[in-house]
Design a protein around this motif. Structure first.
Motif, PDB file in Angstrom:
ATOM      1  N   GLY A 272       0.805  -1.214   0.000  1.00  0.00           N
ATOM      2  CA  GLY A 272       0.000   0.000   0.000  1.00  0.00           C
ATOM      3  C   GLY A 272       0.838   1.265   0.000  1.00  0.00           C
ATOM      4  O   GLY A 272       0.334   2.356  -0.275  1.00  0.00           O
ATOM      5  N   CYS A 273       2.140   1.109   0.310  1.00  0.00           N
ATOM      6  CA  CYS A 273       3.044   2.260   0.344  1.00  0.00           C
ATOM      7  C   CYS A 273       3.729   2.495  -1.001  1.00  0.00           C
ATOM      8  O   CYS A 273       4.460   3.483  -1.150  1.00  0.00           O
ATOM      9  N   SER A 274       3.525   1.618  -1.980  1.00  0.00           N
ATOM     10  CA  SER A 274       4.309   1.639  -3.215  1.00  0.00           C
ATOM     11  C   SER A 274       4.052   2.814  -4.148  1.00  0.00           C
ATOM     12  O   SER A 274       4.970   3.254  -4.846  1.00  0.00           O
ATOM     13  N   PRO A 275       2.824   3.361  -4.266  1.00  0.00           N
ATOM     14  CA  PRO A 275       2.615   4.491  -5.180  1.00  0.00           C
ATOM     15  C   PRO A 275       3.542   5.667  -4.843  1.00  0.00           C
ATOM     16  O   PRO A 275       3.998   5.826  -3.705  1.00  0.00           O
ATOM     17  N   ALA A 276       3.790   6.489  -5.861  1.00  0.00           N
ATOM     18  CA  ALA A 276       4.654   7.654  -5.666  1.00  0.00           C
ATOM     19  C   ALA A 276       4.080   8.601  -4.630  1.00  0.00           C
ATOM     20  O   ALA A 276       4.830   9.272  -3.908  1.00  0.00           O
ATOM     21  N   GLU A 277       2.763   8.665  -4.542  1.00  0.00           N
ATOM     22  CA  GLU A 277       2.090   9.450  -3.514  1.00  0.00           C
ATOM     23  C   GLU A 277       0.990   8.616  -2.880  1.00  0.00           C
ATOM     24  O   GLU A 277       0.317   7.850  -3.580  1.00  0.00           O
ATOM     25  N   VAL A 278       0.829   8.764  -1.567  1.00  0.00           N
ATOM     26  CA  VAL A 278      -0.262   8.102  -0.848  1.00  0.00           C
ATOM     27  C   VAL A 278      -0.880   9.127   0.086  1.00  0.00           C
ATOM     28  O   VAL A 278      -0.293  10.183   0.357  1.00  0.00           O
ATOM     29  N   SER A 279      -2.058   8.832   0.579  1.00  0.00           N
ATOM     30  CA  SER A 279      -2.648   9.742   1.562  1.00  0.00           C
ATOM     31  C   SER A 279      -1.848   9.676   2.865  1.00  0.00           C
ATOM     32  O   SER A 279      -1.216   8.653   3.173  1.00  0.00           O
ATOM     33  N   PHE A 280      -1.850  10.759   3.605  1.00  0.00           N
ATOM     34  CA  PHE A 280      -1.159  10.785   4.900  1.00  0.00           C
ATOM     35  C   PHE A 280      -1.710   9.681   5.802  1.00  0.00           C
ATOM     36  O   PHE A 280      -0.971   9.004   6.525  1.00  0.00           O
ATOM     37  N   ALA A 281      -3.015   9.448   5.734  1.00  0.00           N
ATOM     38  CA  ALA A 281      -3.642   8.404   6.549  1.00  0.00           C
ATOM     39  C   ALA A 281      -3.099   7.033   6.192  1.00  0.00           C
ATOM     40  O   ALA A 281      -2.821   6.202   7.069  1.00  0.00           O
ATOM     41  N   THR A 282      -2.914   6.780   4.884  1.00  0.00           N
ATOM     42  CA  THR A 282      -2.338   5.502   4.447  1.00  0.00           C
ATOM     43  C   THR A 282      -0.892   5.376   4.907  1.00  0.00           C
ATOM     44  O   THR A 282      -0.460   4.309   5.358  1.00  0.00           O
TER      45      THR A 282
END
Length: 503
Positions: A272-282
């Motif tokens: 779930g951390c792999s995208p270049a950007e994630v939500s702060f909550a994620t």
């Protein structure tokens, strides 16, 4: 008078003057230091020959005695007894002929009856021709929370394990529970069989597991991902991000200015951390190392350090137990030329998720989440609630003391929101309590030594919107178990929170 007699007379006069000066020095200027010297046999024997005050905790009918003096038929008249030895050993400490530790040491003047607040009591005892009785010390500990912390930690790490639990009341700073394993029996040290006592002390002191060490205050380790709540607080307080923002992440990140696989930060399989950007909550719920490493570099070491110090790092705050280790956010590193210099980006990145040279005690991490649970206000932690006379008359009550605002209420609310998400939909789910909103964060910190298991951490507070208890769990060794902060620490924190909330 002939010359030889005059010489001898002058010499004797100088000897007499020297004797008078020495007596005056010992009786007036040096007396207090000698009286407080634990190696002073007369003072030490006197401590065993008077009725020392009690160490207590709890309220009303639930109040229990943790240490008392019982009459004993030998030259010392009284024997120090600890009714719940292993459960409270690292709090009470112990009293021997030459050594005092824990509350027995820090509150010695009260317990021995020498404190100025007991002056009237001493006069009454003198008038009645009775031995001076010591005053009592009432602690802040919640017996049910202490028992829950001890039982849950022991069940998790086993008899050969090592770890600690600290629980704080966020609004006041009252320490509700403090447990350290392995523990010991202070009764074996308080015996009047002093050779046996010395042998027991040497055995415990030589033990590789260090049972005499209070891991809650004296052991500092890498806090791992639990430190991400500090990084998050720094980013939100600085205005860099808010809880609703997207933050940079990525599957891996080569730390700035480095090469090679040893300097690559990854997320240990959390896709779930792999995208270049994630939500702060994620980023918080999935504990994305890359996101918090990049966040720390964006902030820089000075802002990271300032935020850590606002929570209590690089300082001491608990006055009721000594000695204690100071939690550390590094102030500098040694450069290639041997001179001190500021952390570089690669080092700062590691601090973002509680590695490099960041070190914390369980007490410190409990203070961090207690401040967040108190909407940003950091209260001084304290263990002594009341000082009492031997007749249980309250002489002094500790008043809660605000140290500072570690963060603004807005920042605390946003970090709390992220931590609630981490319990509801993330790695901290083992601490979830039905019907109660819980804020939590896991941590699994690498030791930096290949082949050794990590340290497990868990921090939490509840209820999230009006915190009554904040908990930090540290698992140093758990033989036969795979150490993971959420799986092992979460249930311990839950048990302690439930004990306080159900009280």
């Amino acid at each position: 008078m002939n010359r030889p007699i005059r010489t001898v007379s002058i010499f004797c006069m100088f000897l007499f003057l020297a004797l008078m000066v020495n007596v005056t020095y010992l009786q007036f200027w040096h007396a207090e230091e000698l009286n407080e010297d634990p190696l002073n046999a007369r003072v030490a024997e006197d401590a065993f020959s008077r009725q020392r005050g009690e160490i207590l905790t709890g309220e009303g009918r639930d109040q229990i005695i943790l240490a008392r003096s019982e009459e004993y038929d030998d030259r010392y008249k009284y024997l120090r007894v600890y009714p719940k030895p292993r459960l409270y050993a690292h709090i009470t400490g112990f009293l021997t002929l030459g050594t005092q530790t824990g509350v027995e040491s820090t509150q010695n003047e009260v317990l021995s009856g020498e404190d100025d607040r007991l002056f009237v009591t001493r006069l009454i005892d003198l008038a009645q021709n009775q031995n001076n009785k010591g005053g009592n010390v009432l602690l802040t500990l919640d017996p049910e929370a202490q028992q829950a912390a001890y039982d849950a930690l022991l069940e998790t790490v086993g008899p050969e394990g090592e770890g600690s639990v600290v629980a704080i009341e966020p609004k006041t700073g009252r320490i509700l529970a403090m447990v350290s394993l392995p523990t010991y029996d202070p009764n074996e040290l308080a015996t009047h069989e002093f050779e046996e006592s010395e042998e027991t002390y040497n055995r415990l002191d030589d033990d590789e597991q260090e049972p005499l060490v209070n891991r809650a205050t004296q052991t500092r380790l890498f806090p791992g991902s639990t430190f991400k709540v500090v990084t998050a607080a720094a980013a939100i307080e600085d205005g860099l991000y808010s809880a609703d923002d997207q933050v940079p992440s990525g599957a891996t990140w080569q730390t700035p200015g480095t090469t090679g696989p040893d300097n690559v930060i990854d997320n240990e399989g959390r896709f779930g951390c792999s995208p270049a950007e994630v939500s702060f909550a994620t980023a918080m719920a999935q504990s994305c190392n890359t996101a918090f490493a990049k966040m720390a570099v964006e902030l820089g070491p000075e802002k990271m350090r300032d935020q850590a110090e606002s929570f209590g790092f690089n300082s001491d705050y608990l006055l009721d137990l000594q000695p204690q280790a100071q939690s550390v956010y590094p102030t500098s590193v040694e450069g290639v030329d041997g001179e001190s210099e500021e952390l570089n980006d690669a080092q700062t990145a590691q601090t973002g998720f509680g590695q490099f040279e960041v070190q914390a005690t369980p007490l410190q991490m409990a203070m961090v989440v207690a401040a967040l649970g108190n909407r940003g206000s950091l209260m001084r932690p304290y263990l002594v609630d009341e000082i009492q006379s031997a007749e249980v008359e309250t002489l002094e009550t500790t008043e809660p003391e605000k140290i500072r605002d570690a963060v603004s209420p807005t920042t605390a609310d946003q970090v709390t929101e992220l931590m609630v998400e981490t319990v509801d939909n993330g790695t901290a789910f083992p601490a979830a309590i039905p019907g109660v909103s819980v804020a939590g964060k896991t941590g699994t910190a690498q030791r930096g030594v290949e082949g050794l298991p990590p340290y497990g951490w868990f921090v939490s507070f509840a209820p999230a919107d009006d915190a009554e208890v904040a908990v930090a769990v540290m698992i140093q060794e758990a033989p036969g178990k795979e150490i993971a902060g959420g799986q092992l620490g979460g249930p311990i924190a839950k048990a302690v929170m439930e004990a306080v909330l159900d009280d």
